[in-house]
Design an enzyme around this catalytic site. Structure first.
Site, PDB file in Angstrom:
ATOM      1  N   PHE A  16     -14.003 -21.241   4.629  1.00 27.95           N
ATOM      2  CA  PHE A  16     -12.772 -21.824   4.089  1.00 27.95           C
ATOM      3  C   PHE A  16     -12.972 -22.104   2.606  1.00 27.95           C
ATOM      4  O   PHE A  16     -13.904 -22.799   2.216  1.00 27.95           O
ATOM      5  CB  PHE A  16     -12.373 -23.091   4.843  1.00 27.95           C
TER       6      PHE A  16
ATOM      7  N   GLU B  37       0.358 -12.820  -2.709  1.00 31.98           N
ATOM      8  CA  GLU B  37      -0.232 -13.841  -1.833  1.00 31.98           C
ATOM      9  C   GLU B  37      -1.633 -14.206  -2.327  1.00 31.98           C
ATOM     10  O   GLU B  37      -2.303 -13.393  -2.976  1.00 31.98           O
ATOM     11  CB  GLU B  37      -0.275 -13.271  -0.392  1.00 31.98           C
ATOM     12  N   ASP B  38      -2.078 -15.417  -2.016  1.00 32.25           N
ATOM     13  CA  ASP B  38      -3.430 -15.809  -2.422  1.00 32.25           C
ATOM     14  C   ASP B  38      -4.497 -15.174  -1.536  1.00 32.25           C
ATOM     15  O   ASP B  38      -5.450 -14.580  -2.026  1.00 32.25           O
ATOM     16  CB  ASP B  38      -3.564 -17.349  -2.428  1.00 32.25           C
TER      17      ASP B  38
ATOM     18  N   ASP C 106      -5.692 -13.937   5.791  1.00 38.44           N
ATOM     19  CA  ASP C 106      -6.656 -14.458   6.763  1.00 38.44           C
ATOM     20  C   ASP C 106      -6.376 -13.746   8.095  1.00 38.44           C
ATOM     21  O   ASP C 106      -6.775 -12.607   8.283  1.00 38.44           O
ATOM     22  CB  ASP C 106      -6.471 -15.979   6.818  1.00 38.44           C
TER      23      ASP C 106
ATOM     24  N   ARG D 229      -6.562 -27.506  -5.494  1.00 35.06           N
ATOM     25  CA  ARG D 229      -5.886 -26.311  -6.013  1.00 35.06           C
ATOM     26  C   ARG D 229      -6.193 -26.065  -7.485  1.00 35.06           C
ATOM     27  O   ARG D 229      -6.129 -24.940  -7.963  1.00 35.06           O
ATOM     28  CB  ARG D 229      -4.355 -26.463  -5.880  1.00 35.06           C
TER      29      ARG D 229
END
Ligand code: IMP
Ligand code: MG
Length: 172
Positions: A150, A97-98, A101, A163
Site C-alpha cells: 500500500f 488514474e493514479d 489495483d 497525499r
C-alpha cells in the site's frame, strides 16, 4: 499506519511521467481537443504534472468514484461521487488514474463512459499493482509496475493522509 520506506522517488516519478507524456504526444496527433479527465482525488498531482508535458490541446474535466472506505481493502463496490460536467459524445476522452489495483474502478468508469459514445476513450495510469488485478482490463498508457504494497504520496492517500508527499512511499 506510518511511512516505512520510499518506493519511488520524485525523480523516478518525473521520468515515468515524461515517458507517458511522450507516448500520449505520439498517439494524439490531433487538432481536436482531447477531454482530459482526472479521477479525483488521487490522480490530481499526476494529472497536473502530466498535462503540462502534452503538446496537443486538451480541456479538463473531473470525475470521482470510490471503491474504498477508510481501510486498505477494496469493497468491490464502485460509487460515482462526482460525475463529469461536460458531455463526451463523439469526443476523444483520456481517463487519468493514479493507480490500478484490482482494476474494478477503471473498468466500471470505462463502462459508464463508453455508454455515452465517445469518439475514443483511452485509459492512463501512473502505477500498476498488476498482481492484484481481479478483472480483465487494458490500460493504454501505464507508468510504473509496483509490488503488492500500500503506497501513499504524489496524490495517493491512506485515509486521506499523505497525499502531499512528493515521493511515493510504502505505509505499514
Ligand atoms: P481498484 O478499483 O482496486 O483498481 O482501485 C483503484 C483505487 O484504489 C485507486 O484509484 C486508488 O484510489 C485506490 N488504491 C489502490 N491501491 C492503492 C494504494 O496502494 N494506495 C492508495 N490508494 C490505492
Ligand atoms: Mg482513490
Amino acid at each position: 499506519m506510518e511511512i516505512k520506506e520510499i518506493l519511488i522517488t520524485s525523480q523516478e516519478i518525473e521520468i515515468a511521467v515524461d515517458n507517458i507524456a511522450r507516448q500520449l504526444n505520439e498517439h494524439y496527433k490531433t487538432d481536436q481537443p482531447v477531454i482530459f479527465v482526472t479521477i479525483l482525488k488521487g490522480a490530481i498531482v499526476f494529472a497536473s504534472d502530466l498535462m503540462r508535458k502534452l503538446n496537443f490541446p486538451i480541456t479538463l474535466d473531473f470525475i470521482s468514484a470510490t471503491s474504498y472506505g477508510s481501510s486498505t481493502k477494496t469493497s468491490g463496490v464502485v460509487k460515482i461521487l462526482k460525475d463529469l460536467d461536460t458531455p463526451i459524445e463523439n469526443q476523444n476522452v483520456l481517463l487519468v488514474e493514479d493507480i490500478v489495483d484490482t482494476g474494478l474502478t477503471l473498468k466500471y468508469l470505462k463502462e459508464i463512459l463508453m455508454a455515452r459514445k465517445p469518439k475514443s476513450l483511452k485509459l492512463c495510469a501512473l502505477l500498476d499493482k498488476h498482481s492484484r488485478r481481479e478483472v480483465d482490463l487494458d490500460v493504454d498508457f501505464l507508468g510504473i509496475k509496483i509490488p503488492d504494497k500500500f503506497v501513499v504520496g504524489y496524490g495517493l492517500d491512506w485515509n486521506e493522509q499523505y497525499r502531499y508527499l512528493s515521493h511515493i512511499c510504502v505505509v505499514g
